[in-house]
Write a protein that holds these residues in place. Structure first.
Motif: not given
Length: 563
Positions: A119-139
């Motif tokens: 029950n969340v906007s797909p755009f909000v969901l995508a941006r949340m996991y995108e930022e997590e992905f970038k943090r993972d790559m940085m780690a």
């Protein structure tokens, strides 16, 4: 923990899945341009090919990024780290400027479905996991591309790209507002990567002219986001996004395309078809590099978000993300493989520590065969370059590095007192500089504080065992007759009595050890002095029972099994 330390050194496995594709109906065209002198395995030809770049010293590189609807997992980490290493090698060792672009799939069936479930906007969901992905790559210390590009920010370009394919006679629109690629229009050229003949992509779709045809544009359904197009409301198909975005940056010719093996078909296959249909060219991408699947120990299934059998990068980074540096896609992920990888890096770090001790005058050694070590260093440098130029063969390159360390360890034979021999610190300085440089190219920071914290935890346990051993020996030396055995077993302090004369040397040895142990903490770090530990820390038993190279071993182990 070796947090942010170990690194995936198996760049050779980037393209190691050699028996991936069947024969296709099209031949690979050797690119026009400058031959780099390097060779790489090309999925388009199923063999190693000379790496020829359109522009001298510049490699255009496109990679498929994540579909951001869930956490990235260890399988993703392996793939991205491997290609990061390959790019580092090209740039740092061979002077090739890699221009890397990655797409973020931020609109997709899975993203829409997950948004509805939560029950969340797909755009909000995508941006949340995108930022997590970038943090993972940085780690994981994966260098970011020149630019990340999102699908939702390139919809007009995608619509125009589809219109171009239609106008060239290679796609058609249906009455329902969908647009499909016409695979029959390109004949035998469809199937350059994987020729599946007449295999159906999605049976039951009546609007398709051929079951292999795939969607370029999807008509919108209730509760789905949409954009306006000449064919009505809808959104892009999965494959068209990469063709459009890669073409918008690099035009009609691409040097290198990378991605996971599971993307070879249908994703990469359809990318090729779309681009060659749009650009009216015979060969769009010159080199396709694929990394294999990672499997969990005891499972035949690949690690996958859809299969729910994955270990997230977030979890893994808390334990030792760089341990994947030594995990090959040809083997299972397991604690044993991680321990073996940790031991290898510990052997490297131990040699560096002991060589530094020798250079600082804290470790007294026998006469060093300096000219021999200079020869071994030169040979190692040549072997590493040769190995990495031949399909980025990091296992062979690591063999050369570990052989150099082995010969260095052989020279670091500790002695109790100086016999007036000359010292040779310069050659060890050159060896350390080279080893650090190569490991840095591969993304391994041997000076990282968190890795040393992990290693110092091991050394702390060693010191603790030494203290306990000293206590037991001292108690035995001070014990009276008939009580020695019992006291030695229980470590109970016996009554103070004059020790037997033959046990006085034991007490002196205990006192000397106690004095030495006082200096085992250097600069706040739990490191044992080189003269106490010697250089045998580099001998760590592997999971297979074989020791890593050091002066206690009769020879050097082969590392091909490790990678």
């Amino acid at each position: 923990m070796c947090d942010l330390k170990l690194r995936l050194l198996n760049a050779a496995s980037l393209v190691s899945t050699r028996a991936v594709c069947s024969e296709s109906g099209s031949k690979w065209i050797k690119p026009a341009g400058r031959d780099t002198g390097l060779k790489t395995y090309n999925s388009l030809t199923r063999q190693k090919e000379p790496l020829v770049l359109a522009k001298e010293g510049v490699a255009t590189w496109y990679s498929c990024g994540p579909t951001v609807y869930d956490h990235a997992h260890l399988g993703h980490a392996c793939s991205y780290v491997r290609f990061d290493i390959l790019q580092r090698i090209l740039t740092r060792l061979f002077g090739i400027n890699v221009t890397h672009v990655m797409v973020i799939t931020d609109i997709d069936d899975k993203i829409i479905q997950r948004g509805l479930e939560e029950n969340v906007s797909p755009f909000v969901l995508a941006r949340m996991y995108e930022e997590e992905f970038k943090r993972d790559m940085m780690a994981l210390k994966v260098l970011p591309p020149a630019v990340y590009m999102r699908v939702t920010e390139n919809i007009p370009q995608i619509v125009a790209f589809i219109e171009g394919i239609i106008s060239n006679g290679h796609a058609y629109a249906t009455g329902q507002g969908d647009v499909y690629f016409d695979t029959r229009s390109i004949g035998s050229r469809y199937g350059k990567l994987v020729n599946f003949g007449d295999a159906a992509e999605a049976p039951g779709v009546k609007e398709k002219r051929d079951p292999r045809d795939f969607a370029l544009w999807k008509a919108s359904k209730p509760q789905e986001p949409y954009w306006m197009s000449p064919w009505g409301r809808g959104r892009p198909g999965w494959h068209i996004e990469c063709s459009t975005i890669a073409s918008s940056v690099f035009g009609s010719q691409l040097d290198i395309h990378s991605g996971g093996l599971d993307l070879a078909f249908p994703h990469h296959e359809n990318e090729i078809a779309q681009c060659e249909a749009y650009h009216k060219c015979d060969q769009w991408g010159n080199y396709f590099l694929h990394s294999g699947h990672l499997h969990l120990k005891g499972s035949s299934e690949k690690m996958s978000k859809s299969l729910k059998n994955y270990i997230t990068i977030k979890f893994f980074s808390k334990n030792a993300p760089r341990l994947i540096a030594f995990v090959s896609p040809a083997i299972d992920y397991s604690d044993a493989s991680m321990n073996e990888a940790r031991s290898t890096l510990s052997a490297i770090s131990a040699f560096i520590h002991n060589a530094q001790g020798y250079m600082q005058g804290q470790l007294l050694c026998q006469t060093i065969q300096e000219s021999f070590l200079w020869e071994r260093l030169s040979a190692a440098q040549a072997s590493v370059l040769s190995a990495l130029a031949d399909d980025f063969d990091t296992p062979k390159a690591m063999d050369a590095i570990m052989s150099l360390i082995y010969h260095g360890n052989c020279q670091l034979q500790p002695v109790t007192k100086s016999n007036g021999t000359s010292r040779s610190p310069a050659v060890f300085g050159a060896m350390l500089t080279y080893i650090r440089d190569i490991m840095d190219v591969l993304g391994v920071d041997l000076l990282d504080r968190k890795f040393h914290d992990d290693l110092s935890g091991v050394l702390h346990n060693v010191v603790e065992q030494l203290v306990r051993f000293r206590s037991e020996v001292r108690n035995f030396a001070l014990s009276v007759e008939g009580q020695a055995t019992q006291d030695l077993q229980n470590s109970v302090q016996p009554p103070r009595k004059k020790p037997h004369p033959d046990r006085v040397p034991l007490l002196k040895a205990c006192d000397a050890l106690r004095k030495d142990l006082k200096g085992c903490y250097i600069g706040g770090e739990n490191y044992v002095e080189p003269f106490l530990m010697g250089h045998y820390l580099g001998c760590w038993p592997s999971s297979t029972g074989v020791c890593y190279p050091c002066t206690k071993c009769s020879g050097i182990r082969g590392f091909s099994g490790l990678f």
